[in-house]
Design a protein around this motif. Structure first.
Motif, short mmCIF file in Angstrom:
data_model
loop_
_atom_site.label_atom_id
_atom_site.label_comp_id
_atom_site.label_asym_id
_atom_site.label_seq_id
_atom_site.Cartn_x
_atom_site.Cartn_y
_atom_site.Cartn_z
N UNK A 35 0.84 -1.20 0.00
CA UNK A 35 0.00 0.00 0.00
C UNK A 35 0.87 1.25 0.00
N UNK A 36 0.59 2.13 -0.94
CA UNK A 36 1.29 3.41 -0.99
C UNK A 36 0.30 4.55 -1.11
N UNK A 37 0.27 5.44 -0.12
CA UNK A 37 -0.58 6.62 -0.17
C UNK A 37 0.25 7.79 -0.67
N UNK A 38 -0.23 8.45 -1.71
CA UNK A 38 0.48 9.55 -2.34
C UNK A 38 0.08 10.86 -1.66
N UNK A 39 1.06 11.54 -1.08
CA UNK A 39 0.80 12.82 -0.40
C UNK A 39 1.31 13.96 -1.29
N UNK A 40 2.18 14.83 -0.77
CA UNK A 40 2.69 15.93 -1.59
C UNK A 40 1.57 16.78 -2.13
N UNK A 41 1.61 17.06 -3.44
CA UNK A 41 0.56 17.89 -4.04
C UNK A 41 -0.80 17.19 -4.03
N UNK A 42 -0.80 15.87 -3.81
CA UNK A 42 -2.05 15.11 -3.74
C UNK A 42 -2.61 15.04 -2.34
N UNK A 43 -2.10 15.86 -1.45
CA UNK A 43 -2.70 15.99 -0.12
C UNK A 43 -4.06 16.68 -0.25
N UNK A 44 -4.96 16.43 0.70
CA UNK A 44 -6.32 17.01 0.59
C UNK A 44 -6.32 18.53 0.68
N UNK A 45 -7.31 19.12 0.07
CA UNK A 45 -7.43 20.59 0.09
C UNK A 45 -7.51 21.11 1.50
N UNK A 46 -8.19 20.38 2.39
CA UNK A 46 -8.34 20.86 3.76
C UNK A 46 -7.00 20.97 4.49
N UNK B 193 4.47 22.59 -12.23
CA UNK B 193 4.40 23.46 -11.06
C UNK B 193 3.49 22.79 -10.02
N UNK B 194 4.01 22.64 -8.81
CA UNK B 194 3.27 21.94 -7.76
C UNK B 194 3.35 22.72 -6.47
N UNK B 195 2.30 22.59 -5.65
CA UNK B 195 2.33 23.16 -4.31
C UNK B 195 2.43 22.01 -3.32
N UNK B 196 3.41 22.11 -2.43
CA UNK B 196 3.74 21.02 -1.51
C UNK B 196 3.60 21.50 -0.07
N UNK B 197 2.87 20.79 0.78
CA UNK B 197 2.85 21.15 2.20
C UNK B 197 4.24 20.98 2.82
N UNK B 198 4.54 21.78 3.81
CA UNK B 198 5.83 21.68 4.50
C UNK B 198 5.76 20.52 5.50
N UNK B 199 6.51 19.50 5.22
CA UNK B 199 6.44 18.29 6.03
C UNK B 199 6.91 18.54 7.46
#
Length: 295
Positions: A57-68, A87-93
């Motif tokens: 199982x691999x959950x893709x985060x990064x730009x595929x993180x939820x809008x919330x 161009x991608x927007x990435x949450x700060x881990x």
């Protein structure tokens, strides 16, 4: 041998396939905070189960993180332009709330799938260019540093998410995909070494490399560190076998020789290989090696 995907489900019918990777985007399975929809995973899982195969199982985060998550006032994000000019927007881990929410995700996934004996491996999701591999795919060092990236912050945050997933899945193998970061192989090496040496994790957290190719010119210092790494290594082929330039001496089979040298116990090949049964002798040989060495 596992299939890295199965858009063409006949990949799962190849006699050399032991299992398959299910990878889904975080924003697809938690569209609203705390509200989970595992239908997509279950649809893939049905195809695996009916063939009596294992799965990862691999959950893709990064730009595929939820809008919330992006809307959370305690989570910063930054923009990157990757190697392919996307161009991608990435949450700060390294923002505390990111791993709080990833931990809640881990617990929800474990409640649903943690007792499945066919689940062999769970990848730690990462806030990176593609949300699971441990790099930013050609983004200049200055962009990361200006966003607040430091080696210490990165090491600590990746270790935290891996630890949380390991605790949520107390009897499953966990993998952290590694690449050089800011041209430094010491960063990924510290992550996997610390996790492997953490006695509370019972040596269940290993290293993943989604770039095995038979070549030694790409990230050579990290390859050396991985070869010396005492822990488990999980690999994914860097490309399809018809992309010959991606492999040493234009020879796909060199990847298998390298895997044995490094002590890789598990390889995901692109479904193309299994649909077309491209290298059956090499598939059988690697399965035999892995079964003797690791089972």
């Amino acid at each position: 041998m596992y299939s890295s995907s199965f858009g063409n489900e006949t990949a799962l019918d190849n006699a050399h396939v032991n299992g398959a990777l299910i990878r889904v985007r975080w924003n697809d399975i938690e569209p609203e905070e705390g509200v989970f929809d595992f239908l997509l995973i279950d649809q893939f899982l049905e195809l695996i189960k009916e063939r009596n195969l294992e799965w990862s199982l691999g959950i893709i985060a990064g730009e595929s993180s939820p809008a919330w998550l992006f809307e959370n006032e305690n989570v910063g994000s930054f923009e990157i332009t990757d190697y392919y000019n996307n161009v991608k927007r990435i949450p700060k881990m390294w923002d505390t709330q990111v791993n709080v929410k990833l931990n809640q995700l881990a617990l929800a996934l474990a409640a649903k799938y943690g007792n499945d004996e066919d689940l062999a491996l769970v990848y730690a999701p990462l806030m990176t260019a593609n949300g699971i591999e441990g790099h930013f795919n050609g983004v200049p060092e200055a962009v990361l540093i200006n966003a607040g990236f430091t080696a210490e912050r990165w090491v600590n945050s990746v270790k935290e998410v891996a630890e949380n997933f390991a605790m949520a899945f107390p009897d499953k193998a966990i993998a952290v995909e590694v690449h050089d970061l800011i041209n430094d192989s010491a960063i990924p090496n510290q992550i996997i070494t610390d996790l492997w040496n953490d006695s509370s994790l019972n040596q269940r957290v290993g290293a993943a490399i989604w770039w095995i190719s038979g070549k030694t010119t790409y990230q050579p210092n990290l390859l050396d560190a991985l070869t010396a790494f005492p822990g488990d290594i999980y690999a994914q082929a860097i490309g399809r076998s018809d992309q010959t330039e991606r492999f040493k001496d234009d020879d796909y089979s060199t990847m298998f020789a390298q895997a044995k040298t490094m002590g890789v116990r598990y390889i995901e090949l692109w479904e193309y290989e299994f649909v077309n049964n491209t290298f059956p002798q090499e598939f059988a040989d690697f399965n035999a090696y892995a079964n003797v060495t690791y089972k």
